[in-house]
Design a protein around this motif. Sequence first.
Motif, PDB file in Angstrom:
ATOM      1  N   ASP A 300     120.774  79.662  -1.797  1.00  0.00           N
ATOM      2  CA  ASP A 300     120.421  79.361  -0.613  1.00  0.00           C
ATOM      3  C   ASP A 300     119.157  78.291  -0.564  1.00  0.00           C
ATOM      4  O   ASP A 300     119.058  77.467   0.259  1.00  0.00           O
ATOM      5  CB  ASP A 300     119.573  80.511   0.309  1.00  0.00           C
ATOM      6  CG  ASP A 300     120.515  81.589   0.495  1.00  0.00           C
ATOM      7  OD1 ASP A 300     121.628  81.366   0.396  1.00  0.00           O
ATOM      8  OD2 ASP A 300     119.941  82.802   0.755  1.00  0.00           O
ATOM      9  N   GLU A 301     118.398  78.445  -1.557  1.00  0.00           N
ATOM     10  CA  GLU A 301     117.352  77.148  -1.788  1.00  0.00           C
ATOM     11  C   GLU A 301     117.842  75.862  -1.979  1.00  0.00           C
ATOM     12  O   GLU A 301     117.339  74.717  -1.604  1.00  0.00           O
ATOM     13  CB  GLU A 301     116.632  77.549  -3.112  1.00  0.00           C
ATOM     14  CG  GLU A 301     115.719  78.760  -2.900  1.00  0.00           C
ATOM     15  CD  GLU A 301     116.264  79.791  -3.440  1.00  0.00           C
ATOM     16  OE1 GLU A 301     115.747  80.770  -3.995  1.00  0.00           O
ATOM     17  OE2 GLU A 301     117.670  80.041  -3.297  1.00  0.00           O
ATOM     18  N   ARG A 304     118.682  74.828   1.566  1.00  0.00           N
ATOM     19  CA  ARG A 304     117.339  74.329   2.049  1.00  0.00           C
ATOM     20  C   ARG A 304     116.804  73.043   1.730  1.00  0.00           C
ATOM     21  O   ARG A 304     116.277  72.289   2.443  1.00  0.00           O
ATOM     22  CB  ARG A 304     116.294  75.442   1.927  1.00  0.00           C
ATOM     23  CG  ARG A 304     116.667  76.811   2.570  1.00  0.00           C
ATOM     24  CD  ARG A 304     115.531  77.884   2.469  1.00  0.00           C
ATOM     25  NE  ARG A 304     116.064  79.242   2.729  1.00  0.00           N
ATOM     26  CZ  ARG A 304     115.982  79.958   1.912  1.00  0.00           C
ATOM     27  NH1 ARG A 304     115.124  79.996   0.811  1.00  0.00           N
ATOM     28  NH2 ARG A 304     116.534  81.262   1.922  1.00  0.00           N
ATOM     29  N   GLU A 307     118.669  70.534   3.546  1.00  0.00           N
ATOM     30  CA  GLU A 307     118.110  70.574   5.061  1.00  0.00           C
ATOM     31  C   GLU A 307     116.713  69.639   5.065  1.00  0.00           C
ATOM     32  O   GLU A 307     116.642  68.677   5.829  1.00  0.00           O
ATOM     33  CB  GLU A 307     117.845  71.863   5.570  1.00  0.00           C
ATOM     34  CG  GLU A 307     118.908  72.729   5.874  1.00  0.00           C
ATOM     35  CD  GLU A 307     118.654  73.995   6.284  1.00  0.00           C
ATOM     36  OE1 GLU A 307     117.605  74.306   6.487  1.00  0.00           O
ATOM     37  OE2 GLU A 307     119.900  74.460   7.260  1.00  0.00           O
ATOM     38  N   ARG A 308     115.996  69.939   4.233  1.00  0.00           N
ATOM     39  CA  ARG A 308     114.668  69.169   4.231  1.00  0.00           C
ATOM     40  C   ARG A 308     114.970  67.714   3.758  1.00  0.00           C
ATOM     41  O   ARG A 308     114.119  66.909   4.478  1.00  0.00           O
ATOM     42  CB  ARG A 308     114.020  69.659   2.851  1.00  0.00           C
ATOM     43  CG  ARG A 308     112.709  70.886   3.211  1.00  0.00           C
ATOM     44  CD  ARG A 308     111.903  71.073   2.012  1.00  0.00           C
ATOM     45  NE  ARG A 308     112.230  70.983   0.896  1.00  0.00           N
ATOM     46  CZ  ARG A 308     112.800  71.659  -0.164  1.00  0.00           C
ATOM     47  NH1 ARG A 308     113.011  72.926   0.391  1.00  0.00           N
ATOM     48  NH2 ARG A 308     112.957  71.460  -1.080  1.00  0.00           N
ATOM     49  N   HIS A 313     121.386  70.715   8.983  1.00  0.00           N
ATOM     50  CA  HIS A 313     121.163  72.222   9.271  1.00  0.00           C
ATOM     51  C   HIS A 313     122.202  72.816   8.508  1.00  0.00           C
ATOM     52  O   HIS A 313     123.639  72.469   8.679  1.00  0.00           O
ATOM     53  CB  HIS A 313     120.954  72.320  10.741  1.00  0.00           C
ATOM     54  CG  HIS A 313     120.893  73.995  11.200  1.00  0.00           C
ATOM     55  ND1 HIS A 313     119.790  74.799  10.546  1.00  0.00           N
ATOM     56  CD2 HIS A 313     121.991  74.804  11.518  1.00  0.00           C
ATOM     57  CE1 HIS A 313     120.201  75.775  11.020  1.00  0.00           C
ATOM     58  NE2 HIS A 313     121.216  75.975  11.449  1.00  0.00           N
ATOM     59  N   ASP A 315     123.897  77.164   8.314  1.00  0.00           N
ATOM     60  CA  ASP A 315     123.648  78.544   8.805  1.00  0.00           C
ATOM     61  C   ASP A 315     123.881  79.419   7.546  1.00  0.00           C
ATOM     62  O   ASP A 315     125.014  79.376   7.007  1.00  0.00           O
ATOM     63  CB  ASP A 315     124.929  78.493   9.877  1.00  0.00           C
ATOM     64  CG  ASP A 315     124.800  79.981  10.319  1.00  0.00           C
ATOM     65  OD1 ASP A 315     124.331  81.127   9.622  1.00  0.00           O
ATOM     66  OD2 ASP A 315     124.996  80.330  11.490  1.00  0.00           O
ATOM     67  N   GLU A 316     122.748  80.012   7.104  1.00  0.00           N
ATOM     68  CA  GLU A 316     122.885  80.587   5.746  1.00  0.00           C
ATOM     69  C   GLU A 316     123.871  81.814   5.906  1.00  0.00           C
ATOM     70  O   GLU A 316     124.665  82.115   4.899  1.00  0.00           O
ATOM     71  CB  GLU A 316     121.296  81.024   5.239  1.00  0.00           C
ATOM     72  CG  GLU A 316     120.792  79.750   4.575  1.00  0.00           C
ATOM     73  CD  GLU A 316     119.372  80.072   4.347  1.00  0.00           C
ATOM     74  OE1 GLU A 316     119.117  81.508   3.887  1.00  0.00           O
ATOM     75  OE2 GLU A 316     118.376  79.047   3.975  1.00  0.00           O
ATOM     76  N   ASP A 570     111.807  71.930  -6.423  1.00  0.00           N
ATOM     77  CA  ASP A 570     112.038  70.820  -5.618  1.00  0.00           C
ATOM     78  C   ASP A 570     112.864  69.803  -5.938  1.00  0.00           C
ATOM     79  O   ASP A 570     112.341  68.841  -6.910  1.00  0.00           O
ATOM     80  CB  ASP A 570     110.864  70.377  -4.909  1.00  0.00           C
ATOM     81  CG  ASP A 570     111.030  69.299  -3.911  1.00  0.00           C
ATOM     82  OD1 ASP A 570     112.099  68.954  -3.648  1.00  0.00           O
ATOM     83  OD2 ASP A 570     109.937  68.914  -3.273  1.00  0.00           O
ATOM     84  N   SER A 885     125.790  67.784  10.925  1.00  0.00           N
ATOM     85  CA  SER A 885     125.867  69.059   9.993  1.00  0.00           C
ATOM     86  C   SER A 885     127.002  69.865  10.644  1.00  0.00           C
ATOM     87  O   SER A 885     127.352  70.720  10.189  1.00  0.00           O
ATOM     88  CB  SER A 885     124.710  69.933  10.666  1.00  0.00           C
ATOM     89  OG  SER A 885     123.465  69.041  10.368  1.00  0.00           O
TER      90      SER A 885
END
Length: 937
Positions: A300-301, A304, A307-308, A313, A315-316, A570, A885
């Motif tokens: 998931d990270e 994310r 996204e950052r 976007h 949708d997990e 990161d 997205s």
Amino acid sequence: MATSPSAGVLSVILVASCLATCFGQIGTPEVVNRPPAHLEDLRDASRPQLEELFASGAAGGSIRIPSTEQPGELLKGAGLPTLVVCGPACPIPTQVARIVWGGKVFYSDPETKRTTLESILLLVGTAIQAEVYNTNETVTALRGDGKPSVVLDYSISGLPVISKVIDEIRMINPITQLWLGESYLVLGATKILLAYFALEFPTLVEEKFDHIVIGGGASGTGLAFSLAENGHKVCLYERGDLRSKPKNFEGQTIEGFGLGLYNPHMSQVVKTKEKIRTHVANVLSGGTALSAGIQIEERDEYFRFLEREYGVHFDEELINKAFNWVKERTNDPMGQDAMYSDAFRQALTMVGFAPDLGTQRKAEMGSINPFSLFKYDGDKLSPDRERRASDVLLKGDLSANGGALTVRYRQTVLKIEFEETADGVPKAACVVFGDSPDELMPVDSIANERGTEREPRDTERVMNSFKKLCVNPGGEIWLSAGSIYTPVLLMKSGVGPKAVVDKVVAKNGGKAVKYIEELGKNIHDRNFVPLVVFFDKDLPEPGLPATYASYSGLQRVGDNCQADQGEMLDLSAVSKDSCTYINQEEVKGADSLWGLLWSTRLFFPPEFRSLPEVDFLVEVMISCNNDSSLLCAPLSPLIECIKKGAGFFAFVPVVQSRGEVTVNEDGGPIVSGGYYTDHGGHDLYTAVEALKRSLRIVGSGMFDDMMQKRSPLSCPAQVLNGLLDLFLIAARRLPLPSTYALTPQSPQEPFYQFVQSTRDKVLNSSSSSSSTSSSAAEAEWQGEGSPVFQWLREKAQLASELPPLPARVRDLACQHHIPLAGPWCNGDAQPKDKAQMEHAKQFAIFPPLPVDLFDDKALATFAKAHGTSIWHWTGSAPMGTVVDSQFRVKGIDGLNICDASVFPQMSRMNVQADYMMAGRYAAMMRQQEGGDAEHPD
Ligand SMILES: Cc1cc2nc3c(=O)[nH]c(=O)nc-3n(C[C@H](O)[C@H](O)[C@H](O)COP(=O)(O)OP(=O)(O)OC[C@H]3O[C@@H](n4cnc5c(N)ncnc54)[C@H](O)[C@@H]3O)c2cc1C
């Protein structure tokens, strides 16, 4: 052109019937026994089948042989290809039909309303005339069954034999405008059937679809299936064949995934501007039909981070559902080999890839036994149990929601057509497609950039009988042709950077649809650094069962890595000055290394890899791989050596360098990986760190009783000296007394002659460029003057040397339990990096290593010289800039991209599970957007 007749082809048009034949199961078989739709469907038809079809056809419908309304129309290339079956006497070889029917100009006289064939363009300078008319008469020269036909009578041509020829043509599929013709030689009362031929005219296919998906690869198959499952009518185009065609049999199997890479029916060579040889798929299932099958999901990270960093976007929940869907249909944990996999796992832990997390599909820090496309029943790995992306087509009931999926294989989409909406936004409306060529030629980026003219061979000519298929109002077109061909197709369709689009349009007509400067600019690939070691001959386990990443490692390295950094760095901050990731994988056994080494040619530096001398060496080795005759006997020690290899591979998880994909004015792809060009030097630093771990794995002590030690007789020396000998034989000289001589005694010997003739074959084909050979843009054959020869000589010498003395003394000390200041043999739980590297020097390693393993610059040179594409091409149409997205191309209606192109930063380990997930995920998003009550789980 394939001419072998085979039964049952004519009824195979749509996927459902294809799947019934090819995969053994399908929810709802859709179509059987429909007439053939395209030239391709006739390709393998038998004579009786053609006979039957011709009898069932008739002239009629919207016949396109020019009428008075279309005087002088050029029927460009119509009738060019397809199967031709000779008549009983077969006086004209099959190819003649191509000439007779390739490119014609008709003329309709408005006065007399008579149509004549004015000339056949391919016979330059010779006008061949014919009278063209409709008939349903029982003319003896014709079939005489009273059915209407179109007739071309060549008696007015005045040419000796040709004037005795009559062609009779009937329409056999009025929807797709497919015509079948018979060509007769009429000698008085005798009529000889010369050939069957087929014509397919540029036409609009009347049937319309809700979604058209271009490319049946990792993403495209799942996407197309899921859109159909959502209740839509979907057409999927795949330029390659079905995976089950006999000529594709040696694709991805546990016996050797690299073998498919030099089969042009499955894979296309792409030579990058850096002279790296990479490959893209040319078969249903895409890269997953060629791949090593390693399946690792991103966490998931990672999403994310995207996204950052890119303002998109995800949708997990949907992502995880999509991952599970793919997982259930395609994979199991990778099988293991008790002796070796366990040693590799322990070695990984010893060099820092800890903890050992056991079986895992997620990219985790430590070492894992990843999943795989190879089926594993917990006992033995089987060569016949591979799976691919198209397996997702096998499960589920497409008709439950009223959807349907048509798969058109061996159809290449050449262009997307757009219409303008009321508000001036272009809208993707149709695709123009044609039969795929029999064989795809390599893409040569350097030649394309230079604009080097190359006459296409018959086998690669895309047929000119183009057709057009459109979407229903509100329908959508999806590009899933992979990170290289998706932008290429867009640029050829008028979408892309202004400079590129304008030059394509200036040369080929059409118009610029949308300028997107970012298209093609963010593409990136990994360069993996190989290290091959060789099993000793006294292996406890016979037969070397193959493994592909029976263990994999992911780890953080760098002086500034913080203990409390958490699981995921990161990614935007990853650099050589802070903390970065490295990883490790292994392959061994069967033909796992064989195909990979010869198709990438990674043991040579990139600038040599497409030289004719290397073409020659590769050609000899490939020809001898499966040769059980005595002819190749002198090469068997080399071949055996390579089959005894185990590859430890390291690659850069967070690639920061960027390449580019673009096209020349003719639409020829130009691809660059941009390897190791990032400003901060992160990628090269990481590659060197990862290479050091590979060396430490070799020197960890876990392979001491398993792998060959360095000596003048070890495999690297044998292989290099053997290749040198081949070179010398090719230069028409008997071999010098090298360490390992192939020793043919006289030029009359069959082996000597075989080598010579292979050299001649390579030289003859270098201008026409085959799947293995170089292009005309490369240098001429220089034989012994070639840098390849010099390089081989140096490396053979290096490989033949004994290991440096200090390391040998230590090794002896270990064997005799003499306590020396080294932890590598005394069971110390914390072996030092240096000791492991020193110990690695004992081993026979290929390609030969630099002398000083502690010189980072020398290791960097090694990484650049032997690194090659790992085929993870990603990011050419990234989310955030080119698509949003929801996978929609920004600024164009009805156009989406869903494949490796859309990921702005590739995932950290093997990518394909993520790209397979993307296809399912995109369809689920559409379903959600549509407000349907349920999306499929
Ligand atoms: C040798 C090899 C080994 C690999 N090993 C692994 C591995 O072990 N693990 C892993 O995770 N990844 C691996 N990969 C990478 C992985 O397979 C790819 O990243 C993945 O397949 C990309 O998916 P895609 O959908 O973007 O494109 P693809 O899977 O390449 O699909 C694109 C499809 O589009 C078709 N196409 C292209 N142009 C047209 C056109 N104009 N008209 C119609 N059809 C068209 C192509 O024929 C192809 O089938 C490997 C790849 C290769 C080549």
